[in-house]
Design a protein around this motif. Structure first.
Motif: not given
Ligand code: TXA
Ligand code: MG
Length: 319
Positions: A143-150, A159-166, A284-286
């Motif tokens: 799936p797209s590498a974002n938290i659901s609904s984002r 991707v790192i901004e979204e999930f950090k060290n996970k 949008l992210r910026k």
């Protein structure tokens, strides 16, 4: 996280082998594709697929797209039909996802397909995705590498901004060329488009030699991609606005516009919809990261890939 580049890896042959090992060990990695970055795991492994759902906080009823290098590799898992062959021969690899019947003998994790008897498959064109899929004996659920609904990520740092060290391992494939998720076409019955994208209904209709319409409200599928609120930057979005009406509101422009200001962002000064699609999530992210509290977006022409842009904006603007 101090250094966000720590978990990002160049896609050289050594790192591709590490990526392969990660997938074989049921780990989840960040993967570039030409549409958006994916969160990829072994599609045949429940363990791997469960990790994807939990990292994304994705509801279990929302199935994942399964990625293959080519048709040869997909044949074991899906029931092929004529419409599929026609579209595959013309458009693949490329930014289109097909819904097909799942073979009873398929090894795809039933969690990945949310226990449905259909499955979404895609053949990404991005060189890095192609290379990794070529090394693997299994397909990738991604799936797209974002938290659901984002918002979906269009670069490895997103991707790192979204999930950090996970997420410990992201292959860097540069900026996603298209920047919007693939077109989804349901081929289990009369063909219909469930999610608009850069492959337009006109193109699909021309290949199939019959009119194919967009049906984003299809009742059969309960999925966030089709739910009203999705693709959100985390602050309110308003569509079809010429100017901002509030303090701390950014305005996203389309086409040649006069005026300057820190709150002005332009999707495409030339009024090019393909360029605008490519800049959409990035912008949008910026805007969100620059601390604005809301976003007003100019009217975007509802033609070509503009239909997909408006689909995403409509969902991002729902409360
Ligand atoms: O461009 C893309 O398609 C990206 C890249 C990473 O490949 N992937 C992507 O995946 O956008 P995701 O999970 O964010 O969106 C998949 C959509 C969801 O809306 C899901 O409901 C739908 O595909 N889907 C998956 N399986 C389905 C099925 N059997 N029937 C109907 N819709 C399905
Ligand atoms: Mg998504």
């Amino acid at each position: 996280m101090k250094n966000i580049y720590l978990n990002i890896f160049k896609p050289n042959s050594i790192n591709l082998r590490v990526a392969k090992k990660n997938i074989e060990n049921n780990k989840v990695i960040g993967l570039p594709t030409e549409t958006v970055y994916g969160l990829a795991g072994n599609a045949y492994s429940n363990k791997s697929v469960k990790k994807i759902f939990s990292l994304k906080k994705r509801p279990l009823y929302n199935p994942l797209i399964i990625h293959y290098k080519n048709l040869e590799k997909a044949k074991n898992d899906v029931v092929i039909n004529n419409n599929f062959i026609k579209l595959y021969n013309t458009l693949c690899p490329g930014p289109i996802t097909f819904i097909l019947k799942k073979k009873i003998s398929s090894k795809i994790s039933s969690i990945a397909t949310a226990k449905k008897n259909t499955v979404a498959i895609r053949f990404p064109k991005h060189k890095v995705a192609q290379k990794l899929l070529g090394l693997l004996a299994v397909p990738l659920a991604a799936p797209s590498a974002n938290i659901s609904s984002r918002l979906s990520p269009t670069s490895s740092t997103d991707v790192i901004e979204e999930f950090k060290n996970k997420i410990k391992f992201v292959l860097d494939g540069g900026k996603s060329k298209i920047g919007l998720e693939s077109t989804i076409v349901d081929l289990t019955n009369i063909p219909k488009i469930l999610r608009p994208g850069s492959v337009t209904p006109k193109k699909i209709s021309n290949i199939l030699k019959k009119k194919v319409k967009i049906d984003v409200k299809s009742k059969k599928i309960k999925s966030p991609g089709q739910l009203k609120f999705h693709y959100s930057p985390g602050i309110p979005v308003k569509m079809n606005k010429q100017r901002s009406s509030k303090k701390n509101e950014a305005i996203i422009l389309f086409g040649k516009k006069t005026g300057k200001g820190k709150n002005l962002f332009n999707l495409s000064e030339n009024g090019n919809l393909i360029e605008a699609a490519n800049n959409l999530y990035k912008t949008l992210r910026k805007v969100k990261n620059n601390g604005f509290k809301s976003i007003a977006v100019n009217k975007i022409p509802n033609i070509g890939i503009g239909v997909a842009i408006n689909d995403r904006l409509k969902r991002a603007s729902k409360k």
